[in-house]
Design a protein around this motif. Structure first.
Motif, short mmCIF file in Angstrom:
data_model
loop_
_atom_site.label_atom_id
_atom_site.label_comp_id
_atom_site.label_asym_id
_atom_site.label_seq_id
_atom_site.Cartn_x
_atom_site.Cartn_y
_atom_site.Cartn_z
N LEU A 78 0.83 -1.21 0.00
CA LEU A 78 0.00 0.00 0.00
C LEU A 78 0.86 1.26 0.00
CD1 LEU A 78 -2.78 -1.08 2.54
CD2 LEU A 78 -2.99 -0.90 0.06
N ALA A 79 1.96 1.21 0.73
CA ALA A 79 2.87 2.37 0.76
C ALA A 79 3.52 2.58 -0.60
CB ALA A 79 3.93 2.17 1.84
N ALA A 80 3.81 1.48 -1.30
CA ALA A 80 4.42 1.61 -2.62
C ALA A 80 3.49 2.28 -3.62
CB ALA A 80 4.81 0.22 -3.14
N ALA A 81 2.18 2.20 -3.38
CA ALA A 81 1.21 2.83 -4.29
C ALA A 81 1.39 4.34 -4.34
CB ALA A 81 -0.21 2.47 -3.87
N ASN A 82 1.99 4.93 -3.32
CA ASN A 82 2.20 6.38 -3.32
C ASN A 82 3.16 6.81 -4.42
OD1 ASN A 82 0.53 6.73 -1.06
ND2 ASN A 82 2.22 6.31 0.35
N ALA A 83 3.96 5.87 -4.91
CA ALA A 83 4.93 6.19 -5.97
C ALA A 83 4.31 6.10 -7.36
CB ALA A 83 6.13 5.25 -5.89
N TYR A 84 3.04 5.71 -7.43
CA TYR A 84 2.42 5.54 -8.75
C TYR A 84 2.22 6.87 -9.46
CZ TYR A 84 -0.74 4.01 -12.41
OH TYR A 84 -1.32 3.76 -13.63
N SER A 85 1.75 7.85 -8.74
CA SER A 85 1.53 9.15 -9.34
C SER A 85 2.04 10.24 -8.40
CB SER A 85 0.04 9.38 -9.64
OG SER A 85 -0.72 9.34 -8.45
N THR A 86 2.60 11.27 -8.97
CA THR A 86 3.13 12.40 -8.20
C THR A 86 2.52 13.69 -8.72
OG1 THR A 86 5.03 12.57 -9.69
CG2 THR A 86 5.30 11.24 -7.70
N LYS A 87 2.66 14.73 -7.92
CA LYS A 87 2.15 16.04 -8.30
C LYS A 87 3.31 16.97 -8.62
CE LYS A 87 -2.19 16.00 -5.69
NZ LYS A 87 -3.02 16.72 -4.68
N SER A 88 3.10 17.83 -9.58
CA SER A 88 4.10 18.82 -9.92
C SER A 88 4.12 19.92 -8.86
CB SER A 88 3.80 19.43 -11.29
OG SER A 88 4.66 20.54 -11.53
N LEU A 89 5.32 20.42 -8.56
CA LEU A 89 5.43 21.51 -7.60
C LEU A 89 4.79 22.80 -8.12
CD1 LEU A 89 9.08 21.02 -6.29
CD2 LEU A 89 6.95 20.47 -5.12
N GLU A 90 4.58 22.85 -9.42
CA GLU A 90 3.96 24.04 -10.01
C GLU A 90 2.46 23.89 -10.16
OE1 GLU A 90 5.77 26.68 -10.26
OE2 GLU A 90 7.47 25.47 -9.58
N GLU A 91 1.91 22.75 -9.71
CA GLU A 91 0.46 22.53 -9.82
C GLU A 91 -0.28 23.46 -8.87
OE1 GLU A 91 -2.76 18.96 -8.94
OE2 GLU A 91 -0.67 18.48 -9.39
N VAL A 92 -1.28 24.14 -9.39
CA VAL A 92 -2.08 25.08 -8.59
C VAL A 92 -3.24 24.33 -7.96
CG1 VAL A 92 -3.49 27.17 -8.65
CG2 VAL A 92 -1.45 27.00 -10.11
N GLY A 142 -5.86 24.04 -4.03
CA GLY A 142 -6.27 24.65 -2.76
C GLY A 142 -7.06 25.92 -2.97
N PRO A 143 -7.66 26.41 -1.89
CA PRO A 143 -8.48 27.63 -1.99
C PRO A 143 -7.67 28.87 -2.36
CG PRO A 143 -8.15 26.99 0.31
CD PRO A 143 -7.62 25.87 -0.52
N THR A 144 -6.38 28.87 -2.06
CA THR A 144 -5.56 30.04 -2.39
C THR A 144 -5.10 30.03 -3.84
OG1 THR A 144 -3.55 28.89 -1.64
CG2 THR A 144 -4.76 30.21 -0.01
N ARG A 145 -5.26 28.90 -4.53
CA ARG A 145 -4.83 28.76 -5.92
C ARG A 145 -3.38 29.13 -6.09
NH1 ARG A 145 -7.67 25.34 -7.75
NH2 ARG A 145 -7.08 25.94 -9.88
N ARG A 146 -2.56 28.65 -5.18
CA ARG A 146 -1.13 28.91 -5.25
C ARG A 146 -0.40 27.63 -5.64
NH1 ARG A 146 0.34 30.81 0.53
NH2 ARG A 146 2.42 30.84 -0.39
N PRO A 147 0.74 27.75 -6.33
CA PRO A 147 1.52 26.55 -6.66
C PRO A 147 1.97 25.83 -5.40
CG PRO A 147 2.28 28.45 -7.91
CD PRO A 147 1.32 28.97 -6.89
N LEU A 148 2.08 24.52 -5.51
CA LEU A 148 2.47 23.71 -4.36
C LEU A 148 3.83 24.13 -3.83
CD1 LEU A 148 1.77 21.31 -2.54
CD2 LEU A 148 2.85 19.81 -4.22
N SER A 149 4.72 24.58 -4.72
CA SER A 149 6.06 24.98 -4.29
C SER A 149 6.04 26.15 -3.32
CB SER A 149 6.91 25.34 -5.51
OG SER A 149 6.30 26.39 -6.25
N GLU A 150 4.99 26.99 -3.39
CA GLU A 150 4.91 28.15 -2.51
C GLU A 150 4.30 27.80 -1.15
OE1 GLU A 150 2.85 31.31 -4.39
OE2 GLU A 150 4.21 31.43 -6.12
N THR A 151 3.79 26.60 -1.00
CA THR A 151 3.16 26.21 0.27
C THR A 151 4.05 25.27 1.09
OG1 THR A 151 2.06 24.29 -0.74
CG2 THR A 151 0.89 26.40 -0.79
#
Length: 273
Positions: free
Chosen positions: A148-162, A164-173
């Motif tokens: 189950l832990a290995a499943a976390n490696a299946y898909s990742t998010k870009s640090l530039e993906e906007v 949340g309610p603030t609509r900010r890139p993940l890298s800024e949070t």
């Protein structure tokens, strides 16, 4: 799912003539059964890959099935194609669709866990817990959790993906390392070492560093000469370094850090006014 695919295969077979009766070329067979490939591919959408990519992978399985098909065995071509298309798509997800590379064993384990979880969810057993999955797969609970832990490696998010309610890139949070954290151990060791000093030594350090007084001002406050304050301060700091060292060796044999004859014979552990 298998029954649905067989229904689709039957529909395709009924919609077109049998391959060994009227379809004579490989290209015609591929074209005739592309709808079956699309039907299988649609069952693997929303897994992080474009549907068209999955269809292309499934088409490879279709071509392999047509090349290996033997009508003399009495198996319908459409039914023969399904395992090849499904297998090719599953191998693609196993080997190429993961965002991060993990051992093949964990990929296969994760697929088995997903299948077992689906089977348990469709039954009357209840929620698919790690223990139930382990019992069904005849493996340990720890191994299930590893899969189950290995499943976390299946898909990742870009640090530039906007998001949340603030609509900010993940890298800024994301937080950053606090340089002060590296000083925690040193500060703790220093405080522990200061507690080992005499009240006079602690008062000397407080005036010199806490009060930011010059040695002349400290000497006037304690009623001592500046020379003696300078000497006592130097030895106090040396004693602190010993306390904070890894071996915690005593600075002087008598254990006080000062010789009994220091500046007039009065050890600084006795407040001098």
């Amino acid at each position: 799912m298998t029954e649905d695919l067989m229904s689709d295969a039957t529909a395709v077979s009924m919609a077109a003539p049998s391959s060994h009766q009227s379809v004579t070329t490989r290209d015609e067979l591929v074209e005739q059964h592309l709808s079956l490939v699309r039907s299988v591919a649609r069952r693997y959408r929303n897994r992080g890959c474009e549907l068209e990519d999955i269809i292309q992978v499934g088409t490879i399985g279709l071509i392999k099935a047509i090349d290996r098909f033997n009508p003399d065995k009495g198996v319908p071509l459409a039914a023969f194609i399904i395992p090849y298309v499904t297998g090719e798509i599953r191998r693609y997800f196993r080997d190429y669709a993961w965002s991060m590379q993990v051992p093949r064993r964990l990929k296969e384990l994760n697929a088995s866990i997903a299948k077992a979880r689906e089977e348990i969810s469709c039954s009357d057993v209840g929620e698919a817990t790690a223990q139930l999955i382990a019992d069904r797969l005849n493996i340990g609970v720890a191994e299930v959790r590893e899969g189950l832990a290995a499943a976390n490696a299946y898909s990742t998010k870009s640090l530039e993906e906007v998001s949340g309610p603030t609509r900010r890139p993940l890298s800024e949070t994301l937080g950053s390392a606090d340089p002060a954290l590296e000083m925690i151990d040193d500060v703790h060791a220093l405080l522990t070492s200061i507690r080992k000093l005499s009240p006079f030594q602690r008062e000397l350090l407080r005036l010199r560093f806490g009060g930011e007084m010059t040695q002349s001002q400290v000497a006037a406050s304690l009623g001592l000469s500046q020379t003696r304050v300078s000497r006592i301060l130097a030895r106090t700091l040396a004693e602190l370094r010993v306390y904070m060292s890894s071996d915690h060796r005593r600075w002087l044999p008598n254990g006080s850090g000062f010789s009994a004859g220091d500046e007039g014979g009065a050890p600084p552990s006795t407040p001098i006014r």
